[in-house]
Design a protein around this motif. Structure first.
Motif: not given
Length: 291
Positions: A131, A135, A146
């Motif tokens: 996660y 970002q 990414s």
């Protein structure tokens, strides 16, 4: 009176020696012998009956494609730990051995990752790779960052090595720092008087004195790499597509997922022999160069 006192002292000495020997035999030698025996059978770990099949499990291991995929990753992972812990460890120990401001703070802070549980560390970085970093990659416009680095075949191994080094560098730094501080100061002062620069002092004085420490770190990193399990299990679970399935994880999967207990024992014995042979060779070689 004196004779009885000497007998009592010998009695207690033998007792204190006997206790660790019994514990070593109970928790190491007995499981080792038992594991070797089961590796020569077809026991699945659950049934009460089994038969001896000799070295058939070892023959099957050498024909197993999963074994070679696993040993390839394990070798790459171990090499990454060996190079990283020795090179970065010596570099960091050299910096921490100098007189700089807030030295006590840095010596305490770098050891913090070693306090964390390896499973906890793997779960934290798993979420970070899943996660957090994607970002950041999107915000910075970095395409390769990414996506989750743990699901890409060309980035998963370097990512796993990075996480292992983040935690595993603490102990090598301590060992190297102790080795640097054990060098007699008069030798270093004599080298400075003779006009030796920083590089010459490191290559001709510090590095020879660090060889015993390098030998110790080598064995620790070798053991950590070849027996890697908890970090890989919590970080990647062997994925993607088995690319990060270490030998330790492969033993676990065969034993407790596929119920091939005897087969897993044969694989564990092979792993034990690999570590023992490499360690003996490394120790014998390093002794020739020790100060």
């Amino acid at each position: 009176m004196v004779k009885n006192k000497g007998f009592i002292e010998r009695y207690w000495a033998y007792l204190f020696v006997l206790v660790p020997i019994m514990l070593q035999a109970l928790f190491f030698f007995y499981p080792l012998v038992q594991g070797i025996f089961y590796s020569l059978t077809d026991w699945n770990g659950l049934s009460s009956s089994f038969k001896v099949i000799g070295i058939q499990n070892y023959i099957d291991v050498l024909k197993d494609s999963h074994f070679y995929t696993s040993i390839t990753f394990t070798i790459l992972f171990t090499l990454g730990l060996l190079v990283g812990e020795i090179v970065i460890g010596i570099f960091m120990a050299t910096l921490l051995n100098r007189k700089i401001k807030a030295l006590g703070f840095f010596r305490t802070w770098y050891f913090f990752p070693a306090v964390l549980s390896t499973v906890t560390l793997g779960l934290i970085f798993s979420q970070l790779f899943n996660y957090g970093l994607p970002q950041i990659g999107e915000l910075l416009g970095i395409d390769w960052l990414s996506e989750n680095l743990l699901v890409q075949e060309h980035t998963v191994i370097p990512s796993a090595i990075f996480v292992a080094l983040w935690q595993g560098l603490a102990m090598p730094i301590i060992i190297f720092l102790a080795g640097l501080q054990s060098i007699p100061s008069d030798i270093l002062e004599a080298a400075e008087i003779d006009g030796a620069n920083r590089r010459q002092k490191f290559l001709n004085i510090e590095l020879p004195f660090l060889l015993p420490s390098i030998s110790m770190v080598f064995i620790l990193a070798l053991k950590s790499g070849l027996t890697a399990f908890d970090l890989i299990f919590s970080l990647t679970k062997g994925g993607p597509d088995g690319k990060t399935e270490s030998l330790g994880l492969l033993v676990y999967n065969y034993a407790f997922v596929d119920n091939k207990f005897s087969y897993a024992n044969a694989l564990a014995v092979i792993l034990f022999l690999i570590i023992a042979i490499i360690s003996v060779i490394q120790i014998s070689v390093s002794r020739k160069f020790e100060v």
